[in-house]
Design a protein around this motif. Structure first.
Motif, PDB file in Angstrom:
ATOM      1  N   ALA A  17       0.832  -1.211   0.000  1.00  0.00           N
ATOM      2  CA  ALA A  17       0.000   0.000   0.000  1.00  0.00           C
ATOM      3  C   ALA A  17       0.863   1.255   0.000  1.00  0.00           C
ATOM      4  O   ALA A  17       0.571   2.232  -0.699  1.00  0.00           O
ATOM      5  CB  ALA A  17      -0.937  -0.007   1.212  1.00  0.00           C
ATOM      6  N   LEU A  18       1.943   1.234   0.784  1.00  0.00           N
ATOM      7  CA  LEU A  18       2.875   2.363   0.813  1.00  0.00           C
ATOM      8  C   LEU A  18       3.485   2.593  -0.561  1.00  0.00           C
ATOM      9  O   LEU A  18       3.573   3.735  -1.039  1.00  0.00           O
ATOM     10  CB  LEU A  18       3.973   2.105   1.846  1.00  0.00           C
ATOM     11  CG  LEU A  18       5.176   3.057   1.835  1.00  0.00           C
ATOM     12  CD1 LEU A  18       4.742   4.502   2.059  1.00  0.00           C
ATOM     13  CD2 LEU A  18       6.205   2.623   2.880  1.00  0.00           C
ATOM     14  N   GLU A  19       3.906   1.533  -1.199  1.00  0.00           N
ATOM     15  CA  GLU A  19       4.513   1.630  -2.530  1.00  0.00           C
ATOM     16  C   GLU A  19       3.540   2.251  -3.531  1.00  0.00           C
ATOM     17  O   GLU A  19       3.891   3.161  -4.292  1.00  0.00           O
ATOM     18  CB  GLU A  19       4.928   0.233  -2.983  1.00  0.00           C
ATOM     19  CG  GLU A  19       5.660   0.183  -4.304  1.00  0.00           C
ATOM     20  CD  GLU A  19       6.064  -1.232  -4.649  1.00  0.00           C
ATOM     21  OE1 GLU A  19       7.267  -1.483  -4.786  1.00  0.00           O
ATOM     22  OE2 GLU A  19       5.170  -2.117  -4.762  1.00  0.00           O
ATOM     23  N   GLU A  20       2.292   1.763  -3.523  1.00  0.00           N
ATOM     24  CA  GLU A  20       1.304   2.300  -4.462  1.00  0.00           C
ATOM     25  C   GLU A  20       0.943   3.749  -4.122  1.00  0.00           C
ATOM     26  O   GLU A  20       0.779   4.586  -5.017  1.00  0.00           O
ATOM     27  CB  GLU A  20       0.040   1.443  -4.482  1.00  0.00           C
ATOM     28  CG  GLU A  20      -0.972   1.950  -5.505  1.00  0.00           C
ATOM     29  CD  GLU A  20      -2.221   1.102  -5.622  1.00  0.00           C
ATOM     30  OE1 GLU A  20      -3.158   1.541  -6.329  1.00  0.00           O
ATOM     31  OE2 GLU A  20      -2.281   0.009  -5.007  1.00  0.00           O
ATOM     32  N   TYR A  21       0.829   4.042  -2.842  1.00  0.00           N
ATOM     33  CA  TYR A  21       0.503   5.420  -2.445  1.00  0.00           C
ATOM     34  C   TYR A  21       1.588   6.388  -2.908  1.00  0.00           C
ATOM     35  O   TYR A  21       1.293   7.458  -3.449  1.00  0.00           O
ATOM     36  CB  TYR A  21       0.341   5.504  -0.926  1.00  0.00           C
ATOM     37  CG  TYR A  21       0.016   6.915  -0.456  1.00  0.00           C
ATOM     38  CD1 TYR A  21      -1.283   7.402  -0.513  1.00  0.00           C
ATOM     39  CD2 TYR A  21       1.020   7.760   0.013  1.00  0.00           C
ATOM     40  CE1 TYR A  21      -1.585   8.699  -0.113  1.00  0.00           C
ATOM     41  CE2 TYR A  21       0.733   9.054   0.410  1.00  0.00           C
ATOM     42  CZ  TYR A  21      -0.573   9.521   0.342  1.00  0.00           C
ATOM     43  OH  TYR A  21      -0.854  10.806   0.718  1.00  0.00           O
ATOM     44  N   ALA A  22       2.848   5.998  -2.723  1.00  0.00           N
ATOM     45  CA  ALA A  22       3.961   6.857  -3.153  1.00  0.00           C
ATOM     46  C   ALA A  22       3.940   7.041  -4.662  1.00  0.00           C
ATOM     47  O   ALA A  22       4.173   8.148  -5.177  1.00  0.00           O
ATOM     48  CB  ALA A  22       5.289   6.257  -2.700  1.00  0.00           C
ATOM     49  N   LEU A  23       3.646   5.976  -5.379  1.00  0.00           N
ATOM     50  CA  LEU A  23       3.583   6.048  -6.838  1.00  0.00           C
ATOM     51  C   LEU A  23       2.540   7.061  -7.296  1.00  0.00           C
ATOM     52  O   LEU A  23       2.782   7.868  -8.204  1.00  0.00           O
ATOM     53  CB  LEU A  23       3.240   4.669  -7.402  1.00  0.00           C
ATOM     54  CG  LEU A  23       2.908   4.605  -8.898  1.00  0.00           C
ATOM     55  CD1 LEU A  23       4.164   4.789  -9.739  1.00  0.00           C
ATOM     56  CD2 LEU A  23       2.223   3.275  -9.237  1.00  0.00           C
ATOM     57  N   VAL A  66      -1.014 -13.830   1.895  1.00  0.00           N
ATOM     58  CA  VAL A  66      -1.135 -13.910   0.437  1.00  0.00           C
ATOM     59  C   VAL A  66      -1.649 -12.558  -0.043  1.00  0.00           C
ATOM     60  O   VAL A  66      -2.740 -12.128   0.357  1.00  0.00           O
ATOM     61  CB  VAL A  66      -2.104 -15.027  -0.003  1.00  0.00           C
ATOM     62  CG1 VAL A  66      -2.256 -15.030  -1.528  1.00  0.00           C
ATOM     63  CG2 VAL A  66      -1.613 -16.383   0.478  1.00  0.00           C
ATOM     64  N   VAL A  67      -0.849 -11.871  -0.861  1.00  0.00           N
ATOM     65  CA  VAL A  67      -1.196 -10.517  -1.282  1.00  0.00           C
ATOM     66  C   VAL A  67      -0.927 -10.362  -2.779  1.00  0.00           C
ATOM     67  O   VAL A  67       0.128 -10.774  -3.267  1.00  0.00           O
ATOM     68  CB  VAL A  67      -0.376  -9.448  -0.525  1.00  0.00           C
ATOM     69  CG1 VAL A  67      -1.012  -8.077  -0.701  1.00  0.00           C
ATOM     70  CG2 VAL A  67      -0.243  -9.784   0.946  1.00  0.00           C
ATOM     71  N   ARG A  68      -1.882  -9.769  -3.476  1.00  0.00           N
ATOM     72  CA  ARG A  68      -1.685  -9.469  -4.898  1.00  0.00           C
ATOM     73  C   ARG A  68      -1.040  -8.087  -5.030  1.00  0.00           C
ATOM     74  O   ARG A  68      -1.435  -7.139  -4.362  1.00  0.00           O
ATOM     75  CB  ARG A  68      -3.023  -9.488  -5.641  1.00  0.00           C
ATOM     76  CG  ARG A  68      -2.881  -9.358  -7.162  1.00  0.00           C
ATOM     77  CD  ARG A  68      -4.245  -9.306  -7.844  1.00  0.00           C
ATOM     78  NE  ARG A  68      -5.055 -10.488  -7.604  1.00  0.00           N
ATOM     79  CZ  ARG A  68      -4.928 -11.625  -8.280  1.00  0.00           C
ATOM     80  NH1 ARG A  68      -4.021 -11.729  -9.238  1.00  0.00           N
ATOM     81  NH2 ARG A  68      -5.702 -12.658  -7.991  1.00  0.00           N
ATOM     82  N   ARG A  69      -0.045  -7.973  -5.912  1.00  0.00           N
ATOM     83  CA  ARG A  69       0.587  -6.680  -6.173  1.00  0.00           C
ATOM     84  C   ARG A  69       0.007  -6.079  -7.450  1.00  0.00           C
ATOM     85  O   ARG A  69      -0.724  -6.752  -8.195  1.00  0.00           O
ATOM     86  CB  ARG A  69       2.108  -6.838  -6.306  1.00  0.00           C
ATOM     87  CG  ARG A  69       2.567  -7.706  -7.449  1.00  0.00           C
ATOM     88  CD  ARG A  69       4.096  -7.799  -7.522  1.00  0.00           C
ATOM     89  NE  ARG A  69       4.512  -8.550  -8.704  1.00  0.00           N
ATOM     90  CZ  ARG A  69       4.739  -9.854  -8.733  1.00  0.00           C
ATOM     91  NH1 ARG A  69       4.580 -10.566  -7.640  1.00  0.00           N
ATOM     92  NH2 ARG A  69       5.109 -10.441  -9.857  1.00  0.00           N
ATOM     93  N   ILE A  70       0.332  -4.815  -7.726  1.00  0.00           N
ATOM     94  CA  ILE A  70      -0.231  -4.159  -8.899  1.00  0.00           C
ATOM     95  C   ILE A  70       0.577  -4.427 -10.166  1.00  0.00           C
ATOM     96  O   ILE A  70       0.107  -4.140 -11.267  1.00  0.00           O
ATOM     97  CB  ILE A  70      -0.369  -2.632  -8.676  1.00  0.00           C
ATOM     98  CG1 ILE A  70       0.981  -1.995  -8.361  1.00  0.00           C
ATOM     99  CG2 ILE A  70      -1.396  -2.342  -7.594  1.00  0.00           C
ATOM    100  CD1 ILE A  70       0.901  -0.464  -8.249  1.00  0.00           C
ATOM    101  N   SER A  71       1.779  -4.977 -10.033  1.00  0.00           N
ATOM    102  CA  SER A  71       2.595  -5.265 -11.218  1.00  0.00           C
ATOM    103  C   SER A  71       2.381  -6.699 -11.677  1.00  0.00           C
ATOM    104  O   SER A  71       1.891  -7.550 -10.932  1.00  0.00           O
ATOM    105  CB  SER A  71       4.076  -5.039 -10.899  1.00  0.00           C
ATOM    106  OG  SER A  71       4.519  -5.923  -9.890  1.00  0.00           O
ATOM    107  N   GLY A  72       2.759  -6.981 -12.924  1.00  0.00           N
ATOM    108  CA  GLY A  72       2.621  -8.313 -13.482  1.00  0.00           C
ATOM    109  C   GLY A  72       3.733  -9.234 -13.016  1.00  0.00           C
ATOM    110  O   GLY A  72       4.403  -8.978 -12.019  1.00  0.00           O
ATOM    111  N   GLY A  73       3.944 -10.325 -13.769  1.00  0.00           N
ATOM    112  CA  GLY A  73       4.981 -11.282 -13.413  1.00  0.00           C
ATOM    113  C   GLY A  73       4.450 -12.396 -12.541  1.00  0.00           C
ATOM    114  O   GLY A  73       3.236 -12.549 -12.356  1.00  0.00           O
TER     115      GLY A  73
END
Length: 332
Positions: A17-23, A66-73
């Motif tokens: 969440a921190l990563e996405e918020y900063a983005l 278990v957490v989904r991220r916003i990037s692919g891969g």
């Protein structure tokens, strides 16, 4: 470039969440670097079917996030021996899919530490043909993140157990992970160091190749916004499991009462079709049981709840409800 202090948080949902918020919210004219370390967790790629990537039974028993991220891969396992790095920059039209640009500074620092690291394939950092890092990217159009893992002292046994899928006959349009031979960075160091020392060395090394860094600490209001994003997105079953692409499951087993063959179709994480076949005998029409599960989230607790007041023996004879539930959502 500004280094974002995550204040030592190890909750993967909060860190993502921190990563996405900063983005999405930090100064768009500035580049940022974020480090974070997560508690044991599996981080699922944006376009993956979560159930195809995880050993659900093992994860439940060992309290693994278990957490989904916003990037692919692909899916990756994180624990306290894994350091995650994230570059948050402008999207200049040339940087997306340019993994070399963002891995080069990390590889340079690793080489300075005596580790013969190099970029292999599209987005992996390897040492002696063993993967020590995987990277992924996401773009909003104007801004982007390039983030990756650094396996420093991860429990490799846990990687195998947590990502060893046992659910039978899943067919999905999701992007499946490709498993590689992996190794820890600590294996290649001549002198043992702690994770904290490794993190500091990496940070100092990245400083040297850039303009002077400054460290940014989030305000109380910003942390509140990060926690709000976590609660409204990363904490939700719908994001972590329900966002999986359409998939179907075939499960069958021979019981003393006969064979039961299930065909389960799942869309947006919910059961859209549920069919039961077999040579069993029951007092009630099996269609009545099938209809009870339509629209139910494909989640063990939700399935148990939906059949709580249902007498399974009415449909199958002397069959334990727990056996039927395990057939629907088990790890055999």
């Amino acid at each position: 470039m500004i280094f974002i202090d995550n204040e030592g948080h190890t909750d993967p949902k909060l860190n993502l969440a921190l990563e996405e918020y900063a983005l999405r919210n930090f100064d768009a004219s500035t580049d940022y670097l974020l480090f974070y370390i997560n508690e044991p967790s599996i981080i699922i790629g944006r376009n993956q079917n979560t159930l195809e990537e995880i050993n659900q039974e093992y994860i439940d028993e060992n309290n693994i996030h278990v957490v989904r991220r916003i990037s692919g891969g692909g899916a990756v396992y994180h624990d306290l021996g894994n350091l995650n790095f994230s570059f948050i920059t402008n999207h200049d039209g040339k940087s997306i899919s340019n993994f070399k640009k963002f891995t080069a500074p990390v590889i340079r620092v690793l080489n300075d530490m005596g580790i013969s690291a190099e970029l292999k394939g599209r987005n992996d950092i390897e040492v002696n043909d063993k993967k020590i890092s995987g990277t992924a990217q996401f773009s909003t159009g104007k801004r982007m993140i390039s983030h990756g893992t650094l396996l420093f002292d991860t429990d490799m046994g846990e990687v195998v157990k947590a990502l060893q899928v046992k659910m039978s006959k899943i067919q999905s349009k999701g992007h499946k992970s490709v498993r590689s031979r992996v190794a820890n960075i600590s294996e290649f160091l001549k002198t043992p160091i702690t994770m904290e020392a490794f993190k500091n060395q990496l940070l100092v090394g990245l400083y040297e190749a850039s303009e002077p860094f400054e460290t940014y600490k989030l305000t109380e209001a910003e942390w509140q916004a990060v926690h709000k994003l976590k609660a409204e997105k990363y904490d939700l079953w719908d994001w972590n499991f329900g966002r999986s692409p359409k998939f179907n499951i075939q499960r069958n087993k021979l019981f003393p009462i006969g064979e039961i063959d299930l065909r389960i179709f799942v869309e947006k994480g919910h059961i859209s079709e549920f069919k039961v076949f077999g040579d069993f005998f029951g007092r009630k029409s099996i269609a009545e049981l099938e209809n009870l599960l339509i629209g139910v989230p494909y989640d063990k607790d939700e399935i148990i709840k939906s059949l709580e007041n249902t007498a399974i023996e009415d449909f199958f004879g002397t069959l334990e409800k727990s056996d039927f539930l395990n057939l629907i959502y088990g790890n055999d």
